[in-house]
Design a protein around this motif. Structure first.
Motif, PDB file in Angstrom:
ATOM      1  N   GLN A   3       0.749  -1.142  -0.038  1.00  0.00           N
ATOM      2  CA  GLN A   3      -0.030  -0.093   0.165  1.00  0.00           C
ATOM      3  C   GLN A   3       0.814   1.308  -0.204  1.00  0.00           C
ATOM      4  OE1 GLN A   3      -2.682   0.214   3.409  1.00  0.00           O
ATOM      5  NE2 GLN A   3      -4.052   1.551   2.280  1.00  0.00           N
ATOM      6  N   VAL A   5       0.312   5.398   0.666  1.00  0.00           N
ATOM      7  CA  VAL A   5      -0.625   6.534   1.051  1.00  0.00           C
ATOM      8  C   VAL A   5      -0.110   7.866   1.113  1.00  0.00           C
ATOM      9  CG1 VAL A   5      -2.251   7.261   2.962  1.00  0.00           C
ATOM     10  CG2 VAL A   5      -1.579   4.727   2.628  1.00  0.00           C
ATOM     11  N   GLU A   6      -0.740   8.800   0.167  1.00  0.00           N
ATOM     12  CA  GLU A   6      -0.185  10.116  -0.035  1.00  0.00           C
ATOM     13  C   GLU A   6      -1.098  10.969   1.133  1.00  0.00           C
ATOM     14  OE1 GLU A   6      -0.608   8.555  -4.391  1.00  0.00           O
ATOM     15  OE2 GLU A   6      -1.825   8.616  -2.393  1.00  0.00           O
ATOM     16  N   SER A   7       0.009  12.149   1.509  1.00  0.00           N
ATOM     17  CA  SER A   7      -0.581  13.056   2.343  1.00  0.00           C
ATOM     18  C   SER A   7       0.268  14.434   2.143  1.00  0.00           C
ATOM     19  CB  SER A   7      -0.448  12.777   3.650  1.00  0.00           C
ATOM     20  OG  SER A   7       0.870  12.626   4.263  1.00  0.00           O
ATOM     21  N   CYS A  22       4.690  10.256   0.954  1.00  0.00           N
ATOM     22  CA  CYS A  22       3.979   8.988   0.458  1.00  0.00           C
ATOM     23  C   CYS A  22       4.571   7.694   1.408  1.00  0.00           C
ATOM     24  CB  CYS A  22       4.057   8.606  -0.935  1.00  0.00           C
ATOM     25  SG  CYS A  22       3.697   6.911  -1.606  1.00  0.00           S
ATOM     26  N   TYR A  95      -0.157  11.746  -7.300  1.00  0.00           N
ATOM     27  CA  TYR A  95      -0.111  10.396  -6.908  1.00  0.00           C
ATOM     28  C   TYR A  95       1.178   9.723  -6.724  1.00  0.00           C
ATOM     29  CZ  TYR A  95      -4.664  10.127  -8.983  1.00  0.00           C
ATOM     30  OH  TYR A  95      -5.928  10.278  -9.302  1.00  0.00           O
ATOM     31  N   TYR A 112       2.354   0.065  -8.651  1.00  0.00           N
ATOM     32  CA  TYR A 112       1.892   0.076  -7.707  1.00  0.00           C
ATOM     33  C   TYR A 112       1.440   1.842  -7.502  1.00  0.00           C
ATOM     34  CZ  TYR A 112       3.457  -4.424  -6.714  1.00  0.00           C
ATOM     35  OH  TYR A 112       3.976  -5.603  -7.017  1.00  0.00           O
ATOM     36  N   TRP A 113       0.545   2.054  -6.879  1.00  0.00           N
ATOM     37  CA  TRP A 113      -0.202   3.347  -7.025  1.00  0.00           C
ATOM     38  C   TRP A 113      -1.019   3.753  -5.707  1.00  0.00           C
ATOM     39  CZ3 TRP A 113       0.766   6.883 -11.052  1.00  0.00           C
ATOM     40  CH2 TRP A 113       1.210   6.581 -11.878  1.00  0.00           C
ATOM     41  N   GLY A 114      -0.922   4.793  -5.231  1.00  0.00           N
ATOM     42  CA  GLY A 114      -1.522   5.506  -4.036  1.00  0.00           C
ATOM     43  C   GLY A 114      -2.725   6.065  -4.505  1.00  0.00           C
ATOM     44  N   GLN A 115      -3.725   6.570  -3.576  1.00  0.00           N
ATOM     45  CA  GLN A 115      -5.032   6.871  -4.135  1.00  0.00           C
ATOM     46  C   GLN A 115      -4.950   8.443  -4.413  1.00  0.00           C
ATOM     47  OE1 GLN A 115      -3.751   6.993  -0.968  1.00  0.00           O
ATOM     48  NE2 GLN A 115      -4.517   8.975  -0.154  1.00  0.00           N
ATOM     49  N   GLY A 116      -3.871   9.409  -4.068  1.00  0.00           N
ATOM     50  CA  GLY A 116      -3.851  10.699  -4.864  1.00  0.00           C
ATOM     51  C   GLY A 116      -3.953  11.708  -3.670  1.00  0.00           C
ATOM     52  N   THR A 117      -3.565  12.506  -3.672  1.00  0.00           N
ATOM     53  CA  THR A 117      -3.752  13.821  -2.877  1.00  0.00           C
ATOM     54  C   THR A 117      -3.752  15.289  -3.712  1.00  0.00           C
ATOM     55  OG1 THR A 117      -3.238  15.173  -0.935  1.00  0.00           O
ATOM     56  CG2 THR A 117      -1.460  14.314  -2.527  1.00  0.00           C
TER      57      THR A 117
END
Length: 123
Positions: A3, A5-7, A22, A95, A112-117
């Motif tokens: 996983q 996760v961006e922020s 990330c 992303y 593999y990708w995060g969900q974006g911010t």
């Protein structure tokens, strides 16, 4: 489970700065090439920056060269994108991505990708 996760996204005025993070879980980021991409409404996903997993070589899209910096902290299993001198045209969903074998600014080759911010640059 692997996983990302961006922020760190948000609203910033033109000329301002933001640092995106990330965080990776389920795998050791040190072994992977890492990248940042962005997508504005109605546009294709654009490569912003990437970093090799072999020698930490970095690459940047022409539109962000000299303003953005990619980095990684292997101890924290986290990737960063420092964004300075932000412009309204930098507004997009950002992303992070990781791949064991591929590198480059073409989003097609990343696994593999995060969900974006969301990053919004506006006065």
């Amino acid at each position: 489970q692997l996983q990302l996760v961006e922020s760190g996204g948000g609203l910033v005025q033109p000329g301002g700065s933001l640092r995106l993070s990330c965080a990776a879980s389920g795998f050791t980021l040190d072994y992977y090439a890492i990248g940042w991409f962005r997508q504005a409404p109605g546009k294709e996903r654009e490569g912003v920056s990437c970093m090799s997993n072999n020698d930490d070589s970095t690459y940047y899209g022409d539109s962000v060269k000299g303003r953005f910096t990619i980095s990684r902290d292997n101890a924290k299993n986290t990737v960063y994108l420092q964004m300075n001198s932000l412009k309204p045209e930098d507004t997009a969903v950002y992303y992070c991505a990781a791949d064991l074998y591929n590198l480059g600014l073409d989003a097609t080759y990343w696994t593999y990708w995060g969900q974006g911010t969301q990053v919004t640059v506006s006065s």
